[in-house]
Design an enzyme around this catalytic site. Structure first.
Site, PDB file in Angstrom:
ATOM      1  N   CYS A 168     -25.587  31.602  52.017  1.00  0.00           N
ATOM      2  CA  CYS A 168     -25.650  33.015  52.410  1.00  0.00           C
ATOM      3  C   CYS A 168     -24.948  33.146  53.758  1.00  0.00           C
ATOM      4  O   CYS A 168     -25.248  32.387  54.691  1.00  0.00           O
ATOM      5  CB  CYS A 168     -27.102  33.472  52.515  1.00  0.00           C
ATOM      6  SG  CYS A 168     -27.266  35.129  53.223  1.00  0.00           S
ATOM      7  N   ASP A 196     -27.438  29.314  48.146  1.00  0.00           N
ATOM      8  CA  ASP A 196     -27.420  30.161  46.958  1.00  0.00           C
ATOM      9  C   ASP A 196     -26.937  29.293  45.801  1.00  0.00           C
ATOM     10  O   ASP A 196     -26.099  28.417  45.980  1.00  0.00           O
ATOM     11  CB  ASP A 196     -26.467  31.344  47.136  1.00  0.00           C
ATOM     12  CG  ASP A 196     -27.015  32.386  48.099  1.00  0.00           C
ATOM     13  OD1 ASP A 196     -28.227  32.653  48.043  1.00  0.00           O
ATOM     14  OD2 ASP A 196     -26.224  32.928  48.880  1.00  0.00           O
TER      15      ASP A 196
END
Length: 155
Positions: free
Chosen positions: A53, A60
């Site tokens: 992120c 992620d």
């Protein structure tokens, strides 16, 4: 085509290769398509793709499916793997990661057609799926569904 000279310019295949630290640093390599003139689809599946992120630095995770109909070039798969791994240290939103991967491949290969499905696992309770395609599917090419089920949580 069995001419081994099509592989002579590869720099990563067949040896120890360091993991690139960023997508910009990653070297994508291509080889001549030995079946040029025949339309067919190539699929790469990366079920454990990771990036960061850009705001929080938290990881992620996504399941990526890359489909393309080659023209003159094929992507060398080890270089693609190293390119995808380079996103582990890269901060970008899901949309940017997914579309950037597609555009980098299109720039390298100039395929007849390419699509990518980025099936991202939830962030903040919301899964984000990102899809990109270069244009209509070429006539006469079998393009199977990507077959990745939508996120269902624990259901």
């Amino acid at each position: 085509m069995t001419d081994k000279s099509i592989y002579e310019n590869l720099t990563q295949l067949g040896g120890q290769t360091e993991q690139p630290q960023s997508p910009e640093e990653a070297v994508l390599e291509k080889v001549p398509n030995p079946q040029e003139g025949t339309d067919y689809m190539v699929r790469f599946t990366a079920p454990e793709f990771t990036s960061l992120c850009p705001i929080t630095g938290q990881p992620d995770f996504a399941h990526l499916m890359i489909d393309y109909v080659p023209d003159k070039w094929l992507v060398e798969s080890k270089s693609l793997k190293l390119f995808l791994v380079s996103f582990r240290n890269h901060g970008a939103f899901h949309e940017d990661c997914t579309v950037s991967i597609a555009k980098r491949l299109v720039d390298l290969l100039e395929p007849k057609w390419l699509r990518i499905g980025g099936y991202w696992y939830p962030r903040g309770g919301i899964p984000i799926d990102v899809f990109y395609q270069t244009g209509p599917v070429p006539d006469g090419v079998w393009i199977p569904e990507q077959g990745v089920a939508p996120y269902r949580g624990r259901g």
